[in-house]
Design a protein around this motif. Structure first.
Motif, PDB file in Angstrom:
ATOM      1  N   SER A  61       0.824  -1.212   0.000  1.00 57.50           N
ATOM      2  CA  SER A  61       0.000   0.000   0.000  1.00 57.50           C
ATOM      3  C   SER A  61       0.858   1.262   0.000  1.00 57.50           C
ATOM      4  O   SER A  61       0.397   2.323  -0.426  1.00 57.50           O
ATOM      5  N   SER A  82      -3.299  -2.821  -7.203  1.00 64.32           N
ATOM      6  CA  SER A  82      -4.577  -2.096  -7.104  1.00 64.32           C
ATOM      7  C   SER A  82      -4.816  -1.512  -5.716  1.00 64.32           C
ATOM      8  O   SER A  82      -5.633  -0.608  -5.565  1.00 64.32           O
ATOM      9  N   GLY A  83      -4.110  -2.001  -4.690  1.00 63.98           N
ATOM     10  CA  GLY A  83      -4.294  -1.497  -3.326  1.00 63.98           C
ATOM     11  C   GLY A  83      -3.322  -0.402  -2.951  1.00 63.98           C
ATOM     12  O   GLY A  83      -3.295   0.023  -1.793  1.00 63.98           O
ATOM     13  N   LEU A  85      -1.766   2.993  -2.065  1.00 57.10           N
ATOM     14  CA  LEU A  85      -2.301   4.262  -1.577  1.00 57.10           C
ATOM     15  C   LEU A  85      -1.302   5.408  -1.698  1.00 57.10           C
ATOM     16  O   LEU A  85      -1.700   6.553  -1.867  1.00 57.10           O
ATOM     17  N   SER A 106      -6.816   2.882  -8.757  1.00 55.25           N
ATOM     18  CA  SER A 106      -8.002   3.675  -8.419  1.00 55.25           C
ATOM     19  C   SER A 106      -8.042   4.078  -6.956  1.00 55.25           C
ATOM     20  O   SER A 106      -8.771   5.001  -6.589  1.00 55.25           O
ATOM     21  N   ARG A 107      -7.269   3.435  -6.101  1.00 54.57           N
ATOM     22  CA  ARG A 107      -7.269   3.752  -4.670  1.00 54.57           C
ATOM     23  C   ARG A 107      -6.116   4.662  -4.266  1.00 54.57           C
ATOM     24  O   ARG A 107      -6.004   5.044  -3.099  1.00 54.57           O
ATOM     25  N   ASN A 131      -9.401   8.805  -6.954  1.00 52.08           N
ATOM     26  CA  ASN A 131      -9.366   9.097  -5.516  1.00 52.08           C
ATOM     27  C   ASN A 131      -8.092   9.817  -5.081  1.00 52.08           C
ATOM     28  O   ASN A 131      -7.884  10.014  -3.881  1.00 52.08           O
TER      29      ASN A 131
END
Length: 416
Positions: A61, A82-83, A85, A106-107, A131
């Protein structure tokens, strides 16, 4: 009971078997891995970005890839994360960001691309980062930005474009960034700020325009940012002529309402060189007032245009500013106070005149009364003397008294 236990055990075994193989990857050589945080910065080698990403766990992340001399980011390089941040790609040798580089992220909330060699960015480079909240593109070589570069970043709250080579910005450059709170445009080559650049940025609180080439700044360019409370303007060659008066009034209003504005030192004209625009008294711009009146004369109204850039060009906006000293309410209150004072002066003068007349009339009556009283006293004394003369013959005895009655009124020899 035994059947249910078997089902539970089988489900756990199935989850173990179906776990992505990437999650069991070991930490890449030279990196520091702690749970979902991976730090692969300062590897001190011309490392291939793909070779590092191939060894990372898919559930990472936080990923720091700064200072690795990476030159390119291929499309789809981060498609398996995908995770993710937080992504730090600062202090590399990236010269361009192609479309699709950050697809499937996307995150992602924080993306740092500062201190690279970026000279161009494709319009769709950040199209999938819905986001994203923080984007840092500072300390690059960006000269121009695509108009739609940030159009899909509706959640962005902080954007840093500091220390690039930007010469101009499109009025729609930040359109759609309704959540943006901090915007850093310092240390660029901007010579002007478009009128509608800040339209829609109603949540913008902090703006830096330090170290550019701004000579003037229109008040209408800043007015859309209604929540702005911190403005940095230092390091620009401000031309403090009549055109800067609306900006001065707007800065005074920001300070008056609790905001902060750093120093804006004038470079022109010579008599104001080095002076801070915020504290220059308005008397220094007194020469602008006649030009303002000329710009509103009938000659100008008939169609004769005032030359662009002249003092008259800025003065029509002189009285639509938000200066507290020129506010409508202040003028009305001052007029009422002056009117009351004038009325009181007239009443006082009238009362004084009436009082003087009454005093003079009373003094005259008093004088006349005293004169009449003296005359009455003089008239009253004459009968008293006559009464005394009538009583005098009774004094004495016999004929001698009668013969001497006239002695009082005549000489003695007559009485003898």
């Amino acid at each position: 009971m035994q059947t249910r236990l078997n089902i539970i055990i089988s489900s756990g075994l199935l989850m173990t078997l179906l776990r992505p193989c990437g999650a069991s990857r070991s930490c890449p050589s030279g990196c520091s891995c702690n749970v979902n945080h991976t730090d692969c910065s300062d590897l001190n080698q011309l490392a291939s970005l793909d070779s590092i990403l191939d060894q990372l766990p898919f559930d990472t992340s936080y990923l720091n890839l700064s200072n690795n001399n990476s030159t390119t980011v291929e499309p789809g390089s981060f498609s398996n994360f995908s995770g993710l941040l937080h992504l730090d790609l600062s202090r590399n040798l990236l010269s361009s960001i192609n479309s699709g580089c950050f697809s499937n992220l996307s995150r992602l909330l924080h993306l740092d691309l500062s201190r690279n060699l970026l000279s161009s960015v494709f319009a769709s480079s950040f199209s999938h980062l819905n986001n994203l909240e923080v984007l840092d593109l500072s300390e690059n070589l960006l000269v121009r930005l695509p108009v739609n570069l940030f159009s899909d970043l509706g959640s962005l709250t902080e954007l840093a474009l500091r220390d690039n080579k930007l010469k101009e910005l499109n009025p729609d450059q930040f359109k759609g960034l309704t959540e943006l709170r901090r915007l850093d445009l310092s240390l660029n080559s901007l010579s002007s700020v478009p009128t509608h650049l800040l339209d829609g940025l109603q949540n913008l609180v902090w703006l830096s325009l330090m170290g550019n080439r701004l000579r003037t700044l229109q008040q209408t360019s800043l007015e859309p940012a209604t929540a702005l409370r911190h403005l940095l303007l230092e390091g620009n060659p401000w031309n403090c002529n009549c055109n800067v008066i609306p900006l001065k009034h707007w800065l005074e209003w920001i300070i008056y309402t609790g905001g902060s504005v750093d120093s804006a030192n004038c470079s022109f004209p010579a008599n104001l060189h080095g002076k801070d625009l915020r504290i220059i008294p308005m008397e220094m711009f007194r020469h602008c007032y006649p030009l303002y009146l000329e710009s509103r004369s009938p000659t100008a109204a008939e169609g004769h245009q005032v030359p662009v850039g002249s003092a008259g060009d800025c003065m029509p906006q002189r009285y639509r500013s938000v200066s507290v000293r020129r506010a409508t309410a202040t003028v009305v209150v001052a007029g009422v106070v002056c009117g009351v004072v004038c009325v009181m002066m007239v009443v006082t003068a009238t009362y004084g005149c009436i009082y003087a007349i009454l005093m003079a009339h009373g003094q005259q009556q008093l004088t006349e009364g005293n004169s009449q009283q003296q005359q009455l006293l003089m008239v009253a004394k004459e009968p008293e003397q006559d009464e005394k003369e009538d009583l005098m013959p009774t004094i004495g005895k016999g004929a001698q008294a009668t013969d001497c009655v006239g002695w009082i009124a005549f000489p003695p020899e007559v009485c003898v």
